[in-house]
Design a protein around this motif. Sequence first.
Motif, PDB file in Angstrom:
ATOM      1  N   TYR A  12       0.859  -1.188   0.000  1.00  0.00           N
ATOM      2  CA  TYR A  12       0.000   0.000   0.000  1.00  0.00           C
ATOM      3  C   TYR A  12       0.892   1.233   0.000  1.00  0.00           C
ATOM      4  O   TYR A  12       1.808   1.361   0.819  1.00  0.00           O
ATOM      5  N   SER A  13       0.633   2.150  -0.947  1.00  0.00           N
ATOM      6  CA  SER A  13       1.483   3.323  -1.064  1.00  0.00           C
ATOM      7  C   SER A  13       0.714   4.480  -1.692  1.00  0.00           C
ATOM      8  O   SER A  13      -0.452   4.336  -2.053  1.00  0.00           O
ATOM      9  N   TYR A  14       1.382   5.607  -1.818  1.00  0.00           N
ATOM     10  CA  TYR A  14       0.738   6.868  -2.212  1.00  0.00           C
ATOM     11  C   TYR A  14       1.381   7.452  -3.461  1.00  0.00           C
ATOM     12  O   TYR A  14       2.063   8.457  -3.423  1.00  0.00           O
ATOM     13  N   HIS A  15       1.185   6.793  -4.595  1.00  0.00           N
ATOM     14  CA  HIS A  15       1.721   7.251  -5.876  1.00  0.00           C
ATOM     15  C   HIS A  15       0.576   7.477  -6.848  1.00  0.00           C
ATOM     16  O   HIS A  15      -0.461   6.833  -6.756  1.00  0.00           O
ATOM     17  N   GLY A  16       0.797   8.393  -7.784  1.00  0.00           N
ATOM     18  CA  GLY A  16      -0.192   8.631  -8.823  1.00  0.00           C
ATOM     19  C   GLY A  16      -0.281  10.092  -9.180  1.00  0.00           C
ATOM     20  O   GLY A  16       0.218  10.962  -8.472  1.00  0.00           O
ATOM     21  N   VAL A  17      -0.941  10.365 -10.285  1.00  0.00           N
ATOM     22  CA  VAL A  17      -1.092  11.735 -10.778  1.00  0.00           C
ATOM     23  C   VAL A  17      -2.221  12.459 -10.057  1.00  0.00           C
ATOM     24  O   VAL A  17      -2.104  13.635  -9.721  1.00  0.00           O
ATOM     25  N   ASN A  18      -3.304  11.758  -9.789  1.00  0.00           N
ATOM     26  CA  ASN A  18      -4.479  12.379  -9.179  1.00  0.00           C
ATOM     27  C   ASN A  18      -4.270  12.629  -7.685  1.00  0.00           C
ATOM     28  O   ASN A  18      -3.634  11.842  -6.986  1.00  0.00           O
ATOM     29  N   VAL A  23      -3.497  11.168  -1.629  1.00  0.00           N
ATOM     30  CA  VAL A  23      -4.056  11.334  -0.287  1.00  0.00           C
ATOM     31  C   VAL A  23      -4.538   9.996   0.277  1.00  0.00           C
ATOM     32  O   VAL A  23      -4.188   9.625   1.395  1.00  0.00           O
ATOM     33  N   LYS A  24      -5.334   9.287  -0.485  1.00  0.00           N
ATOM     34  CA  LYS A  24      -5.912   8.024  -0.006  1.00  0.00           C
ATOM     35  C   LYS A  24      -4.988   6.835  -0.212  1.00  0.00           C
ATOM     36  O   LYS A  24      -5.090   5.841   0.500  1.00  0.00           O
ATOM     37  N   GLY A  25      -4.125   6.909  -1.199  1.00  0.00           N
ATOM     38  CA  GLY A  25      -3.232   5.797  -1.510  1.00  0.00           C
ATOM     39  C   GLY A  25      -3.960   4.674  -2.224  1.00  0.00           C
ATOM     40  O   GLY A  25      -5.164   4.740  -2.472  1.00  0.00           O
TER      41      GLY A  25
END
Length: 72
Positions: A12-18, A23-25
């Motif tokens: 579980y991690s917090y990556h992405g463009v949005n 925030v939610k991961g």
Amino acid sequence: MDKIIIKNLKVYSYHGVNDEEKVKGQEFAVDAILELDLSTACDSDDVNDTVSYAKVIKTIGKVMGRESYNLL
């Protein structure tokens, strides 16, 4: 060279463009192939001469959680 293959490790991690992804991961599936010489472990049959899966998995989790990226 020998290989230790880890497939589909859930992290579980917090990556992405949005913003929501940051925030939610979200859950990521990680594959890892470790290429190493395990001949000493094969000869000795001693767990201290090989690689700890637990340590590898813990390290992958730390790396995935260390920083947040837009693109992986």
